[in-house]
Write an enzyme that holds these catalytic residues in place. Structure first.
Site, PDB file in Angstrom:
ATOM      1  CG  ASP A   1      -1.800  -1.253   1.263  1.00 24.80           C
ATOM      2  OD1 ASP A   1      -2.213  -1.732   0.198  1.00 24.80           O
ATOM      3  OD2 ASP A   1      -2.025  -1.773   2.373  1.00 24.80           O
TER       4      ASP A   1
ATOM      5  CG  HIS B   1      -2.218  -2.044  -6.841  1.00 25.09           C
ATOM      6  ND1 HIS B   1      -1.450  -2.691  -7.765  1.00 25.09           N
ATOM      7  CD2 HIS B   1      -1.849  -2.567  -5.641  1.00 25.09           C
ATOM      8  CE1 HIS B   1      -0.655  -3.563  -7.162  1.00 25.09           C
ATOM      9  NE2 HIS B   1      -0.891  -3.508  -5.872  1.00 25.09           N
TER      10      HIS B   1
HETATM   11  P1  GDP Z   1      -0.684   0.233  -3.544  1.00 26.38           P
HETATM   12  O1  GDP Z   1      -1.269  -1.016  -3.021  1.00 26.38           O
HETATM   13  O2  GDP Z   1       0.781   0.336  -3.332  1.00 26.38           O
HETATM   14  O3  GDP Z   1      -1.062   0.527  -4.974  1.00 26.38           O
HETATM   15  O4  GDP Z   1      -1.330   1.416  -2.679  1.00 26.38           O
HETATM   16  P2  GDP Z   1      -2.882   1.570  -2.271  1.00 26.38           P
HETATM   17  O5  GDP Z   1      -3.609   2.069  -3.452  1.00 26.38           O
HETATM   18  O6  GDP Z   1      -3.372   0.368  -1.583  1.00 26.38           O
HETATM   19  O7  GDP Z   1      -2.783   2.678  -1.131  1.00 26.38           O
HETATM   20  C1  GDP Z   1      -2.225   3.928  -1.355  1.00 26.38           C
HETATM   21  C2  GDP Z   1      -3.279   4.999  -1.100  1.00 26.38           C
HETATM   22  O8  GDP Z   1      -2.651   6.256  -1.023  1.00 26.38           O
HETATM   23  C3  GDP Z   1      -4.300   5.129  -2.225  1.00 26.38           C
HETATM   24  O9  GDP Z   1      -5.537   5.512  -1.696  1.00 26.38           O
HETATM   25  C4  GDP Z   1      -3.731   6.236  -3.083  1.00 26.38           C
HETATM   26  O10 GDP Z   1      -4.711   6.933  -3.825  1.00 26.38           O
HETATM   27  C5  GDP Z   1      -3.137   7.127  -2.031  1.00 26.38           C
HETATM   28  N1  GDP Z   1      -1.962   7.902  -2.463  1.00 26.38           N
HETATM   29  C6  GDP Z   1      -0.942   7.522  -3.268  1.00 26.38           C
HETATM   30  N2  GDP Z   1       0.006   8.484  -3.336  1.00 26.38           N
HETATM   31  C7  GDP Z   1      -0.436   9.484  -2.533  1.00 26.38           C
HETATM   32  C8  GDP Z   1       0.123  10.747  -2.139  1.00 26.38           C
HETATM   33  O11 GDP Z   1       1.216  11.135  -2.553  1.00 26.38           O
HETATM   34  N3  GDP Z   1      -0.609  11.494  -1.259  1.00 26.38           N
HETATM   35  C9  GDP Z   1      -1.827  11.098  -0.781  1.00 26.38           C
HETATM   36  N4  GDP Z   1      -2.476  11.897   0.068  1.00 26.38           N
HETATM   37  N5  GDP Z   1      -2.378   9.917  -1.129  1.00 26.38           N
HETATM   38  C10 GDP Z   1      -1.691   9.131  -1.981  1.00 26.38           C
HETATM   39  P1  IMO Z   2      -0.764  -4.243  -2.205  1.00 26.51           P
HETATM   40  O1  IMO Z   2      -0.390  -4.751  -3.564  1.00 26.51           O
HETATM   41  C1  IMO Z   2      -0.920  -4.796   2.126  1.00 26.51           C
HETATM   42  C2  IMO Z   2      -0.738  -8.929   3.606  1.00 26.51           C
HETATM   43  C3  IMO Z   2      -2.030  -9.316   4.301  1.00 26.51           C
HETATM   44  C4  IMO Z   2      -1.502 -10.313   5.306  1.00 26.51           C
HETATM   45  C5  IMO Z   2      -0.392 -11.025   4.531  1.00 26.51           C
HETATM   46  C6  IMO Z   2      -0.801 -12.353   3.912  1.00 26.51           C
HETATM   47  O2  IMO Z   2      -2.075  -3.574  -2.175  1.00 26.51           O
HETATM   48  O3  IMO Z   2       0.344  -3.464  -1.592  1.00 26.51           O
HETATM   49  P2  IMO Z   2      -2.355 -13.010   1.847  1.00 26.51           P
HETATM   50  O4  IMO Z   2      -3.810 -12.765   1.614  1.00 26.51           O
HETATM   51  O5  IMO Z   2      -1.472 -12.458   0.769  1.00 26.51           O
HETATM   52  O6  IMO Z   2      -2.033 -14.429   2.147  1.00 26.51           O
HETATM   53  O7  IMO Z   2      -2.024 -12.203   3.195  1.00 26.51           O
HETATM   54  O8  IMO Z   2      -0.011 -10.134   3.499  1.00 26.51           O
HETATM   55  N1  IMO Z   2      -0.899  -8.380   2.252  1.00 26.51           N
HETATM   56  C7  IMO Z   2      -0.942  -7.075   1.944  1.00 26.51           C
HETATM   57  N2  IMO Z   2      -0.882  -5.984   2.757  1.00 26.51           N
HETATM   58  N3  IMO Z   2      -0.965  -4.634   0.794  1.00 26.51           N
HETATM   59  C8  IMO Z   2      -0.993  -5.702  -0.020  1.00 26.51           C
HETATM   60  O9  IMO Z   2      -0.950  -5.604  -1.358  1.00 26.51           O
HETATM   61  C9  IMO Z   2      -0.999  -6.992   0.554  1.00 26.51           C
HETATM   62  N4  IMO Z   2      -1.023  -8.242   0.054  1.00 26.51           N
HETATM   63  C10 IMO Z   2      -0.951  -9.072   1.087  1.00 26.51           C
HETATM   64  O10 IMO Z   2      -2.633  -8.209   4.925  1.00 26.51           O
HETATM   65  O11 IMO Z   2      -0.918  -9.653   6.387  1.00 26.51           O
HETATM   66 MG    MG Z   3      -2.775  -1.698  -1.751  1.00 26.12          MG
END
Ligand code: GDP
Ligand code: IMO
Ligand code: MG
Length: 455
Positions: free
Chosen positions: A39, A67
């Protein structure tokens, strides 16, 4: 030397020996990887880079990933599809290393196709490797049962996303899994193998309810829909690498500290989310790996269970959680929050060899009078030289922090490095110097535009 580039050398006896010609390396792929516990904002970085990409790929993980991409104030959530599929000109490729829940894939595509400008002709632009493993509903159910058993037997579960990731990668390793090529080859044979696998799980977990006929009917429907999308992934990738120049992007899912080998085992996912997973998950040689961008959140978050040395179980953690809207995209769970930990990012860099960093969510720190950054670990008052493998040791870690002054002003409108407050610039430079990796982008908001490019 002949025109084709092959070399002919005269040997001692005077005859000429043809040496093998060295093939050109071909196109390089640009890789985006998570450097913490997920994340970090990989989706947003990929979206930015995908705007002029010809091809966007996923190489590992499944719909445990979540994502988020925000374009024109519309929020898209991707789990299995590469986020770059938003670019209507890009081909999206799901490689062999990905585990695919087929109904989930279609649900996700439909959901996003009805948002904003949609996903123009996504069915024609999506390619799926025939070697990718299939996640069945019962894998997801087994994931839930295993979590329950861990809780009952050891008093602690893993906090998985219950998307069947552990069970399907286990089946892959046990060589009882089923792949996309099996689904397309002969449905009767596929059904037999599906039933055998389902019954295997039923004998292991007698309370498990599996709707065999119901799922097979759904799979038959999916089979018809994916048929035109499926390719021999190795050939497809080879042609992409060795055809005309192409901009190819790989979107890592999950993150370094969740990697099955290098993460905080056993509190990890079941795939290689580090750079090696790119080669094994797409079927390509390492010399085609180009830039590797590490996505680093300006603080640290973690969903699920496991040691988290810089976690802040206090007002700071709560502030980061609420300002950062730190709630899981896949499970809706609140993310645990803490200070940036450069020990673990250095460790992720050792594995991945980041060529540059995308630092996201700097804006979330805007209100803090001072900001801490973890730079070393101590256990029993002694500094430890490496990020520890053992989770009991990691639990004992006392993080050594450097405290930097905050900037206490809004960075969200900044569009160049110079527009950032001086202390925000210092924060970025500190990270860069400590890691020895340049920061190429700085995120100051959710939208596509809220990204400062440094070089
Ligand atoms: P990923 O799993 O790595 O793609 O990340 P996620 O989408 O799960 O979580 C990142 C969150 O942060 C999302 O809601 C994005 O829209 C938000 N985000 C990403 N970059 C920024 C930033 O620079 N500032 C803020 N405020 N939010 C961001
Ligand atoms: P993105 O791509 C955050 C974590 C789960 C759990 C562990 C194992 O959005 O960054 P699983 O279901 O994969 O067997 O869970 O891994 N986990 C993540 N945490 N972002 C993710 O993906 C994750 N993918 C798996 O929360 O602790
Ligand atoms: Mg994510």
């Amino acid at each position: 030397m002949s025109e084709s580039g092959s070399q002919e050398a005269a040997n001692e006896s005077g005859s000429s020996t043809k040496q093998a010609s060295i093939p050109p390396v071909g196109n390089k792929v640009t890789v985006v990887l998570g450097s913490q516990w997920g994340d970090e904002g990989k989706g947003k970085v990929v979206d930015l880079l995908a705007q002029d990409a010809d091809m966007v790929c996923r190489c590992q993980g499944g719909n445990n990933a979540g994502h988020t991409v925000v374009v024109d104030s519309v929020e898209y959530d991707f789990h299995l599809l590469p986020s770059g599929i938003i670019n209507p000109k890009a081909t999206a490729f799901i490689g062999n290393g990905v585990v695919i829940h087929l109904p989930g894939l279609f649900e996700e595509a439909e959901k996003n196709a009805h948002k904003g400008k949609g996903l123009t002709d996504w069915e024609k632009r999506l390619i799926i490797s025939d070697r990718a493993h299939i996640v069945f509903d019962f894998h997801q159910a087994v994931d839930g049962v295993q979590e329950q058993q861990r809780q009952e037997q050891a008093g602690k579960n893993l906090g998985t996303t219950k998307k069947g990731i552990g069970p399907v990668y286990s089946a892959k390793a046990a060589r009882s899994g089923l792949r996309i090529c099996d689904l397309l080859a002969d449905f009767t044979q596929f059904s037999e193998r599906y039933k055998a696998l389902a019954n295997q799980y039923k004998s292991m977990y007698p309370t498990l309810e599996i709707d065999i006929e119901g799922e097979l009917a759904k799979l038959k429907e999916c089979m018809e829909k994916i048929k035109p999308m499926v390719r021999d992934g190795v050939h497809f990738m080879y042609e992409a690498l060795h055809g005309p120049p192409k901009k190819i992007l790989v979107e890592g899912a999950n993150a370094a500290l969740l990697d099955i080998d290098f993460g905080t085992y056993p509190f990890v996912t079941s795939s290689n989310c580090t750079v090696g997973g790119v080669c094994t998950g797409l079927g390509m040689p390492p010399q085609n790996v180009g830039d590797v961008y590490g996505v680093v959140k300006a603080y640290t978050t973690r969903v699920g269970i496991g040691a988290f040395p810089s976690e802040q179980n206090n007002d700071i953690g709560e502030l980061l959680q609420s300002r950062g809207k730190e709630v899981g995209v896949t499970t809706g769970r609140k993310r645990r929050c803490g200070w940036l930990d450069l020990v673990l990012i250095k460790y992720a860099h050792m594995i991945n060899g980041f060529t540059a960093v995308a630092l996201t969510k700097l804006d979330i720190l805007d209100v803090l009078p001072e900001i801490k950054v973890g730079v070393a670990y101590k256990v029993n008052k002694q500094e430890i030289p490496h990020f520890p493998a053992n989770q009991e040791v990691l639990q004992l870690v006392e993080v050594q922090y450097v405290t930097l002054p905050g900037w206490e002003s809004d960075t969200s409108a900044a569009r160049s490095f110079d527009e950032l407050p001086e202390n925000a610039q210092k924060y970025v430079r500190f990270i860069e110097e400590h890691l020895g990796v340049p920061v190429k982008w700085i995120g100051v908001g959710q939208s596509r535009e809220s990204m400062i490019q440094l070089f």
